[in-house]
Design a protein around this motif. Structure first.
Motif: not given
Length: 256
Positions: A39-42, A69-72, A92-94
């Motif tokens: 998140w910090m990098l984004r 992290s999967c949600t992101s 799939t990740f959601y």
């Protein structure tokens, strides 16, 4: 250490160092730290933005068991944020995030299964997921569930329930929900008809940058419904809606 550096207590704040500590924690096996570093990098918080590295770190966090992290990761696939857009992988990740207990993952999956044919619509599951999200006070879930009950998309139409859901979301400052509630109030669907109250909802949305709020308020001023009749102000509102991206409003706005 990272959290202390981010809080600036009891040591001076240092976002760059905090990010380095989060990344170190991620390498040491702390799954949540992987997602936080990503998140910090984004966001470019204390470090240069790096979408590719953020994507990789979300993947590491998700694999290690961090539901957020999967949600992101799902969101990046859904929006094509720095990667190739892939709705099926987003779902799939959601789904993985939802299974691991992240409400936002459930809500995003519910919205996705309700709005796209790419992965096949599933009205019953969508309603169930959005209901679960709304029950945990997720305002976006309440808003999306409200639109289902207003339109009857996959459920029996129920304007009264839609109004209740919009009210809940509007109270949490989801301005789209406020505008939708204004529409129901103006038409007397699910709630008593009240043009004055409807105009207040439209104003709230418009002031917050929701184009539909400006359009509806412009129409109200043009017709003198709930607000003074004021054609000039109506034109100004159409112009504002146009600037906010509402193409039909552009055709109603005065040409300069």
């Amino acid at each position: 250490m990272a959290y202390l550096l981010l809080a600036g207590k009891p040591i001076p704040a240092d976002t760059a160092r905090a990010t380095s500590f989060l990344e170190k924690a991620c390498r040491a096996g702390n799954a949540r730290s992987c997602g936080q570093t990503a998140w910090m990098l984004r966001q470019g918080r204390g470090v240069a933005p790096d979408t590719s590295k953020a994507f990789a770190l979300y993947g590491t966090g998700c694999t290690a068991g961090d539901a957020k992290s999967c949600t992101s990761l799902g969101y990046m696939y859904e929006t094509g944020a720095g990667i190739t857009r892939d709705i099926a992988l987003a779902a799939t990740f959601y789904d993985r995030a939802c299974t691991k207990g992240d409400t936002r993952g459930c809500v995003n999956l519910g919205t996705l299964t309700d709005s796209t044919t790419t992965i096949g619509t599933d009205a019953a599951r969508s309603t169930s997921l959005l209901t679960k999200g709304c029950a945990t006070k997720d305002a976006a879930a309440c808003t999306n569930l409200g639109t289902k009950f207003e339109s009857g998309r996959g459920v029996t139409p129920n304007p009264r329930r839609a109004a209740l859901l919009y009210t809940r979301a509007c109270q949490q400052n989801v301005l789209v929900a406020c505008v939708n509630l204004g529409t129901l109030t103006a038409e007397g669907r699910g709630v008593p008809q009240d043009p004055v109250r409807a105009a207040k909802f439209f104003t709230q949305g418009c002031d917050g940058g929701v184009a539909a709020g400006c359009v509806n308020l412009a129409i109200a001023h043009r017709q003198g419904r709930g607000v003074p009749r004021d054609t000039a102000h109506a034109q100004e509102l159409f112009t504002r809606a146009c600037r906010l991206g509402d193409a039909p409003a552009c055709r109603r706005a005065p040409r300069r």
